[in-house]
Design a protein around this motif. Structure first.
Motif, mmCIF file in Angstrom:
data_model
loop_
_atom_site.group_PDB
_atom_site.id
_atom_site.type_symbol
_atom_site.label_atom_id
_atom_site.label_comp_id
_atom_site.label_asym_id
_atom_site.label_seq_id
_atom_site.Cartn_x
_atom_site.Cartn_y
_atom_site.Cartn_z
ATOM 1 N N ARG A 1 0.600 -1.298 -0.012
ATOM 2 C CA ARG A 1 0.053 -0.127 -0.064
ATOM 3 C C ARG A 1 0.832 1.200 0.170
ATOM 4 N NH1 ARG A 1 -4.539 -0.229 4.209
ATOM 5 N NH2 ARG A 1 -4.256 -2.598 4.690
ATOM 6 N N GLY A 2 1.581 1.421 -1.084
ATOM 7 C CA GLY A 2 2.556 2.522 -1.154
ATOM 8 C C GLY A 2 3.613 2.706 -0.056
ATOM 9 N N HIS A 3 3.997 1.684 0.686
ATOM 10 C CA HIS A 3 4.989 1.919 1.536
ATOM 11 C C HIS A 3 6.276 1.258 0.803
ATOM 12 C CE1 HIS A 3 6.946 2.733 5.050
ATOM 13 N NE2 HIS A 3 7.281 1.551 5.344
ATOM 14 N N ASP B 1 4.578 6.597 -9.797
ATOM 15 C CA ASP B 1 3.036 6.298 -9.059
ATOM 16 C C ASP B 1 3.326 6.187 -7.678
ATOM 17 O OD1 ASP B 1 2.295 6.850 -11.643
ATOM 18 O OD2 ASP B 1 1.980 4.718 -12.178
ATOM 19 N N GLU B 2 2.189 6.557 -7.420
ATOM 20 C CA GLU B 2 1.898 6.131 -5.646
ATOM 21 C C GLU B 2 2.701 6.796 -4.847
ATOM 22 O OE1 GLU B 2 1.545 1.913 -5.331
ATOM 23 O OE2 GLU B 2 -0.325 1.890 -6.618
ATOM 24 N N MET B 3 3.692 7.561 -5.213
ATOM 25 C CA MET B 3 4.714 8.118 -4.107
ATOM 26 C C MET B 3 3.980 9.128 -3.420
ATOM 27 S SD MET B 3 8.574 9.862 -4.734
ATOM 28 C CE MET B 3 9.225 8.298 -4.517
ATOM 29 N N THR B 4 4.075 9.473 -2.194
ATOM 30 C CA THR B 4 3.356 10.464 -1.317
ATOM 31 C C THR B 4 4.340 11.751 -1.211
ATOM 32 O OG1 THR B 4 4.090 9.794 0.766
ATOM 33 C CG2 THR B 4 2.225 8.740 0.083
ATOM 34 N N VAL B 5 3.704 12.681 -1.110
ATOM 35 C CA VAL B 5 4.659 14.122 -0.741
ATOM 36 C C VAL B 5 5.638 13.928 0.051
ATOM 37 C CG1 VAL B 5 4.490 16.457 -0.015
ATOM 38 C CG2 VAL B 5 2.384 15.705 -1.323
ATOM 39 N N GLY B 6 5.226 13.230 1.359
ATOM 40 C CA GLY B 6 6.301 12.999 2.418
ATOM 41 C C GLY B 6 7.628 12.067 1.769
ATOM 42 N N GLN B 7 7.285 10.842 0.988
ATOM 43 C CA GLN B 7 8.125 9.906 0.568
ATOM 44 C C GLN B 7 9.063 10.947 -0.482
ATOM 45 O OE1 GLN B 7 5.766 7.186 -1.138
ATOM 46 N NE2 GLN B 7 5.576 6.007 0.876
ATOM 47 N N LEU B 8 8.498 12.013 -1.233
ATOM 48 C CA LEU B 8 9.236 12.564 -2.330
ATOM 49 C C LEU B 8 10.245 13.435 -1.448
ATOM 50 C CD1 LEU B 8 9.889 13.554 -5.023
ATOM 51 C CD2 LEU B 8 8.043 15.361 -4.834
ATOM 52 N N VAL B 9 9.807 14.044 -0.431
ATOM 53 C CA VAL B 9 10.664 14.994 0.298
ATOM 54 C C VAL B 9 11.685 14.366 0.851
ATOM 55 C CG1 VAL B 9 10.506 16.979 1.929
ATOM 56 C CG2 VAL B 9 8.521 16.692 0.385
ATOM 57 N N ARG B 10 11.481 13.231 1.286
ATOM 58 C CA ARG B 10 12.559 12.490 1.890
ATOM 59 C C ARG B 10 13.501 12.150 1.175
ATOM 60 N NH1 ARG B 10 10.986 10.395 6.781
ATOM 61 N NH2 ARG B 10 12.543 8.763 7.013
ATOM 62 N N GLN B 11 13.435 11.973 -0.292
ATOM 63 C CA GLN B 11 14.592 11.698 -1.279
ATOM 64 C C GLN B 11 15.465 12.807 -1.142
ATOM 65 O OE1 GLN B 11 14.575 8.699 -2.308
ATOM 66 N NE2 GLN B 11 12.554 8.335 -1.434
ATOM 67 N N ARG C 1 -0.358 12.404 1.415
ATOM 68 C CA ARG C 1 -1.301 12.283 0.231
ATOM 69 C C ARG C 1 -0.150 11.928 -1.000
ATOM 70 N NH1 ARG C 1 -4.919 16.202 -1.459
ATOM 71 N NH2 ARG C 1 -6.052 16.972 0.036
ATOM 72 N N PRO C 2 -0.824 11.032 -1.564
ATOM 73 C CA PRO C 2 -0.127 10.646 -2.750
ATOM 74 C C PRO C 2 -0.143 11.810 -4.146
ATOM 75 C CG PRO C 2 -2.149 9.261 -2.939
ATOM 76 C CD PRO C 2 -2.183 10.314 -1.577
ATOM 77 N N LEU C 3 1.100 12.060 -4.550
ATOM 78 C CA LEU C 3 1.323 13.221 -5.640
ATOM 79 C C LEU C 3 0.313 13.139 -6.686
ATOM 80 C CD1 LEU C 3 5.224 12.855 -5.420
ATOM 81 C CD2 LEU C 3 3.965 14.798 -4.941
#
Ligand SMILES: Nc1ncnc2c1ncn2[C@@H]1O[C@H](COP(=O)(O)OP(=O)(O)O)[C@@H](O)[C@H]1O
Ligand SMILES: [Mg+2]
Lengths: 346, 273
Positions: A290-292, B89-99, B134-136
């Motif tokens: 789920r997106g993780h 696809d499916e990457m969230t805002v938080g995950q992007l910023v973590r990069q 939120r997903p991008l």
């Protein structure tokens, strides 16, 4: 400065999956040990597993079922992982080990090898000779690696991008496949069924030597995965973005490609091109995660092992004495799963 | 000097997209890169960031060649936001910023409190603190653009390149971004180079402006000097004039639009002249 946002790694629903998957990974082979073509009473199987049992039961369990299950699990983990790595770096959800020509290269080399072996040992195709079975894994792997290497070199001459890789891989794969088919068509020997069985992806008559052949690749492949974890996250971006985040794009892309090629080629060599495992399992893992993203890889490894074990068990149970090759089962199960996954994809 | 580029030339096949480009950047300086479409702004930024191979020229950060630096080391000095970046696809805002923290944590190190604090600050700076999960692909174009800006901020580099960062933003967020750029430069000493289309925004926020035309830098100087150079009308093929709005503010470019001289009854025939 604002208060700390909650750490983004926490992901309770997905976290809970891990013990479940570990349990399933252990349970699936256990179930598979108990069922097979030869009807062994459950008590006998249990006796063998605890160190006792009749000689016949021991032979069936230890020499036939267990090596087959272990080989299947190793191959499943490898194929699924290779598929996941390729899907990630090519950003192509339809990528699997056949994308980099590994399956086709292995097919061609095994075809050539069998043809040469048959003709050099046995000019009259009616007498049976012992085919050099034990060579097949190594020959298949070599063919797969050579094909992967050729495609890599073709891609390297351009800019080593995902699109190039896909185009070169598809073209080269089609060529190798056509060559193999041409040989098969021209050969027309009764030995073709040997090849056909290998081609459909089979765990029939897989012995401990196959598991021993695969184990180093599985271990080495899984051992480098932690090293590739963060590079993989960045390889999901186009190269400009990945590089500006600090990714050594060409190096990492090549490293991941090499690992997936080695994993896929050795697995295909040992069990033939089991279709759909490398394609579908990563998608299932992604759904479950789920997106993780960091969770997808461990899930892929576990699901790879489970899928192959369960599909092989199905093939053995449903086919009776003429068991259905696992490649056929994965294809039959894979298509509906793929369609179901696609339906839920926007 | 923080960044120094000389004689940069970039070719795509036969076509020369950038020739003899030079740029000097001091800490805390805001530099606007303006010019018509296809004049080489993106190419210049990418060449400065070592993202396209330069046929000639040098780029140095504090005397060290950018081309000789590893990508990760460079990413600690320089953050770059491309013009139209694509996220998985499916990457969230938080995950992007973590990069954006990869340059600091590398292959193994886990994210420490400093990293988490920087990520939170980067999200907050663009007003995305509530969007982390939120997903991008479920965001508007402007929100997505702010997420990318956050990712570049999370890199905590002393040089920040932004390629048309205001394109998808409404006027409110445009102003917010320009204010953010200004604060980063003045409070943190970040040097910013941004390609931007709005001439007046460039004039008001930039310490210096580079004007690109056909792959060459035809002007490099302060906004006031640009106003008196008469270049804008030629380079952008427009008619207009600079007007002073306030005594110590940079002048405002007022462009002539056809409709001002064209009453409603204008016929199609007279338009064609
Ligand atoms: N990847 C590329 N391949 C070939 N030509 C390119 C490429 N990128 C840009 N160009 C060309 O280089 C010139 C400058 O482009 P660019 O730097 O993107 O301009 P700007 O950002 O100012 O609009 C244009 O003529 C464009 O067509
Ligand atoms: Mg541009």
């Amino acid at each position: 400065m604002t208060p700390l946002a909650p750490p983004l790694v926490a992901h309770p629903p997905a976290r809970r999956l891990v013990p479940l998957l570990v349990g399933l990974t252990l349970l699936a082979p256990l179930v598979a040990v108990f069922f097979g073509v030869a009807d062994l009473p459950l008590g006998d199987v249990a006796a063998v597993l605890t160190g006792g049992g009749s000689a016949e039961a021991r032979s069936i369990i230890l020499d036939i079922r267990l090596p087959r299950i272990v080989t299947g699990m190793l191959a499943g983990m490898q194929l699924a992982t290779a598929g996941f790595l390729l899907q990630t770096i090519t950003r192509n959800p339809l990528a699997d080990p056949s994308l980099i020509g590994v399956s086709q290269g292995a097919t061609l080399s095994v075809t050539l090898f069998l043809m040469i072996a048959v003709y050099s040992h046995d000019p009259t195709p009616t007498t049976l000779v012992a085919l050099p079975w034990s060579w097949l894994p190594a020959v298949g792997m070599l063919g797969g690696l050579v094909a992967g290497g050729l495609i890599y070199l073709m891609t390297l001459r351009h800019d080593l991008g995902p699109l190039r890789l896909t185009l070169c891989g598809v073209a080269m794969g089609a060529l190798l496949q056509a060559l193999a088919l041409g040989i098969v068509a021209g050969w027309g020997s009764s030995r073709m069924e040997v090849l056909l069985e290998w081609l459909s992806g089979s765990l029939y008559a897989r012995r401990w030597e196959h598991a021993v052949f695969l184990a180093p690749f599985t271990v080495a492949g899984l051992a480098v995965l932690p090293l590739l974890r963060r590079p993989l996250e960045l390889l999901r971006f186009e190269s400009t973005v990945a590089r500006s985040f600090g990714s050594a794009y060409r190096r990492d892309f090549s490293a991941v490609l090499f690992v997936s090629c080695a994993l896929a080629a050795s697995a295909v060599g040992a069990v033939g091109p089991i279709v759909f495992v490398g394609l579908i399992v990563p998608h299932l893992a992604r759904k479950l995660a789920r997106g993780h993203f960091p969770l997808v890889l461990p899930l892929t490894v576990a699901l790879g092992a489970i899928t192959v074990t369960v599909c092989d068990l199905l093939g053995r149970l449903l086919g009776g004495a003429d068991e259905i090759p696992i490649g056929v089962v994965t294809a039959l199960c894979g298509v509906p799963v793929l369609i179901a996954l696609l339906r839920r994809t926007p | 000097m923080l960044l120094h580029a000389r004689d940069l030339t970039v070719r795509y096949g036969q076509r020369t997209a950038l020739s003899g480009f030079a740029l000097q950047l001091e800490p805390g300086e805001v530099r606007a890169l303006i010019g018509p479409n296809g004049s080489g702004k993106s190419t210049a930024l990418q060449a400065l960031a070592g993202l396209v191979g330069a046929a000639a020229g040098r780029v140095e950060i504090e005397g060290r060649s950018v081309f000789a630096m590893g990508r990760r080391e460079l990413a600690r000095h320089l953050a770059f936001l491309p013009q139209q970046p694509v996220a998985p696809d499916e990457m969230t805002v938080g995950q992007l910023v973590r990069q954006g923290r990869f340059a600091h944590v590398g292959l193994f190190k886990s994210y420490g409190p400093d990293d988490e604090a920087t990520i939170a600050w980067a999200l907050d700076s663009t007003g995305l603190a509530r969007f982390a999960e939120r997903p991008l692909n479920a965001l508007s174009g402007g929100e997505r653009q702010r997420a990318w800006i956050s990712a570049a901020l999370a890199q905590e580099a002393r040089i920040l390149f932004l390629d048309e960062p205001t394109t998808f933003l409404d006027i409110g967020y445009q102003v917010e971004l320009l204010d953010l750029v200004y604060r980063l430069s003045r409070e943190r000493g970040v040097a910013v180079v941004m390609a931007i289309h709005d001439l007046n925004q460039a004039m008001s926020v930039a310490d210096r402006i580079s004007v690109m035309e056909g792959g060459r830098c035809v002007f490099d100087g302060e906004p006031g000097a640009l106003a008196s150079s008469g270049l804008i009308e030629r380079v952008f093929r427009v008619q207009g004039r600079f007007v002073d709005l306030a005594p110590d503010a940079p002048p405002h470019f007022d462009v002539d639009l056809l409709r001002r001289h064209s009453p409603v009854g204008l016929t199609a025939q007279s338009l064609s002249h």
